[in-house]
Design a protein around this motif. Structure first.
Motif, PDB file in Angstrom:
ATOM      1  N   GLY A  22       0.801  -1.211   0.000  1.00 50.39           N
ATOM      2  CA  GLY A  22       0.000   0.000   0.000  1.00 50.39           C
ATOM      3  C   GLY A  22       0.834   1.260   0.000  1.00 50.39           C
ATOM      4  O   GLY A  22       0.426   2.286   0.537  1.00 50.39           O
ATOM      5  N   LEU A  23       2.032   1.203  -0.602  1.00 50.74           N
ATOM      6  CA  LEU A  23       2.947   2.333  -0.598  1.00 50.74           C
ATOM      7  C   LEU A  23       3.166   2.857  -2.008  1.00 50.74           C
ATOM      8  O   LEU A  23       3.200   2.082  -2.962  1.00 50.74           O
ATOM      9  N   HIS A 170       6.375   6.557   3.493  1.00 50.36           N
ATOM     10  CA  HIS A 170       5.707   5.549   4.315  1.00 50.36           C
ATOM     11  C   HIS A 170       4.548   6.204   5.048  1.00 50.36           C
ATOM     12  O   HIS A 170       4.576   7.405   5.314  1.00 50.36           O
ATOM     13  N   ILE A 171       3.549   5.423   5.406  1.00 47.63           N
ATOM     14  CA  ILE A 171       2.328   5.985   5.979  1.00 47.63           C
ATOM     15  C   ILE A 171       1.987   5.427   7.359  1.00 47.63           C
ATOM     16  O   ILE A 171       1.015   5.855   7.966  1.00 47.63           O
ATOM     17  N   LEU A 180       3.072   9.343   9.052  1.00 45.30           N
ATOM     18  CA  LEU A 180       3.570   9.893   7.798  1.00 45.30           C
ATOM     19  C   LEU A 180       5.056  10.179   7.945  1.00 45.30           C
ATOM     20  O   LEU A 180       5.471  10.898   8.847  1.00 45.30           O
ATOM     21  N   HIS A 181       5.883   9.613   7.063  1.00 50.95           N
ATOM     22  CA  HIS A 181       7.311   9.912   7.102  1.00 50.95           C
ATOM     23  C   HIS A 181       7.954   9.591   5.757  1.00 50.95           C
ATOM     24  O   HIS A 181       7.398   8.847   4.953  1.00 50.95           O
ATOM     25  N   PRO A 344      -0.237  -5.832   8.419  1.00 54.64           N
ATOM     26  CA  PRO A 344       0.417  -4.867   9.280  1.00 54.64           C
ATOM     27  C   PRO A 344       1.207  -3.832   8.500  1.00 54.64           C
ATOM     28  O   PRO A 344       1.584  -4.046   7.374  1.00 54.64           O
ATOM     29  N   GLY A 345       1.511  -2.710   9.169  1.00 46.26           N
ATOM     30  CA  GLY A 345       2.187  -1.615   8.503  1.00 46.26           C
ATOM     31  C   GLY A 345       3.686  -1.680   8.648  1.00 46.26           C
ATOM     32  O   GLY A 345       4.246  -2.648   9.120  1.00 46.26           O
TER      33      GLY A 345
END
Length: 347
Positions: A22-23, A170-171, A180-181, A344-345
């Motif tokens: 999802g990036l 990245h979210i 957010l970074h 997972p993120g």
């Protein structure tokens, strides 16, 4: 960092891994791109990453090498002509580890993450644009004021205001919570003029860069916070994080509970060396990005106290986050759902 945490299955392309995570794809930044024939803002390809940050060679080395071979140049010479600076084989022959890149990561303070995660579509756009411009401002400052090339064991030095940067958005963090970074992978190769006046590739003074990490981060924070506050009509207040140290300026009106919701690891994760990976409950995710499929299912669900705690915090935040749009469009709904979503993120 190009596709989040973890490992890719053998044979999976970088682009597929980014889509599954999802990036968005990475993009090129920096004034040094022109010397490599790259365009600022263009997508970073997997092969370009392999050549630049894996082999220390030109990102278009395959084409260049084929052209040289067609012109009758021997294979060893053709390959050497695509290398930027000192070949990594020579560095490894001295039993040293080649350093081809450095990761500078830019992230807003926790209260801005809360606004980005739970604000409407317009609030998110304002914060993301401010984030992009603040990252660009910090990189420009590093180029103008900090970046230098060094050679001959530091006896030779020159200003080199032209970095090559692969940036990856990245979210969320490793626990799937919103964060957010931007990972900015800075190439440890820059051009300078050689003794004959011709451009040559060499290494950066990486120690000088690391000396200015905090200053670059402060410039990013100031630029981003100023733009968001001026655009949305917000104010900041000091928040003490570590007693005796300078406070962090957070957005006024965002509670300590919400700041902790996005800024503090869950209890089961604290105390692990290095923030070790673990299966976690799914965190919320912006709707504009594809949900991440989970190969193992979800940990935590109905009745999970941690999930219920997050749901309560998110619900409270949704009630207090300012809306910058009165259109009533469905896209203005909070981007982070507190219901279970797959996978997972990463951070």
């Amino acid at each position: 960092m190009a596709f989040g945490d973890g490992r890719r299955p053998v044979g999976q392309s970088l682009k597929d891994a980014q889509e599954m995570a999802g990036l968005p794809p990475g993009k090129w930044l920096g004034r040094g791109l022109r010397a490599l024939g790259l365009t600022e803002g263009a997508e970073v390809s997997e092969r370009q990453l392999e050549l630049l940050f894996g082999e220390g060679r030109h990102p278009d080395a395959d084409r260049i090498e084929r052209g040289l071979l067609d012109d009758g140049v021997d294979a060893a010479t053709a390959r050497r002509l695509t290398v930027l600076g000192q070949p990594i084989e020579e560095i490894e022959a001295r039993r040293q580890t080649p350093l081809l890149g450095m990761d500078f990561t830019f992230r807003p303070q926790a209260s801005l993450v809360v606004l980005w995660a739970l604000g409407d579509a317009t609030v998110r756009r304002v914060i993301e644009r401010a984030h992009e411009r603040a990252v660009a401002a910090a990189l420009r400052w590093l180029e103008d004021e900090v970046a230098e090339s060094r050679w001959a064991s530091g006896r030779g030095r020159a200003k080199t205001p032209a970095l090559v940067v692969a940036a990856f958005r990245h979210i969320d963090n490793r626990d799937g919570l919103p964060l957010l970074h931007e990972h900015c992978l800075i190439l440890n190769r820059v051009q300078r003029l050689g003794a004959d006046g011709e451009p040559v590739w060499g290494a950066l003074d990486t120690y000088r860069l690391y000396q200015n990490v905090v200053a670059a981060g402060t410039l990013y924070t100031l630029a981003m916070t100023t733009e968001v506050c001026e655009t949305l009509g917000l104010a900041t207040v000091p928040r003490e994080v570590t007693p005796g140290l300078r406070p962090v300026m957070e957005i006024a009106g965002v509670s300590e509970d919400l700041i902790n919701w996005v800024g503090v690891p869950p209890p089961a994760h604290r105390g692990r060396p290095g923030g070790a990976h673990r299966p976690v409950r799914e965190g919320p995710r912006p709707p504009a990005l594809r949900a991440r499929p989970s190969p193992t299912g979800l940990v935590g669900g109905a009745g999970d106290p941690a999930r219920e705690e997050d749901a309560e915090a998110a619900s409270a935040a949704a009630r207090m986050v300012p809306s910058a749009s009165a259109s009533g469009d469905s896209s203005n709904s909070p981007p982070w759902s507190t219901s279970p979503l797959p996978a997972p993120g990463s951070g």
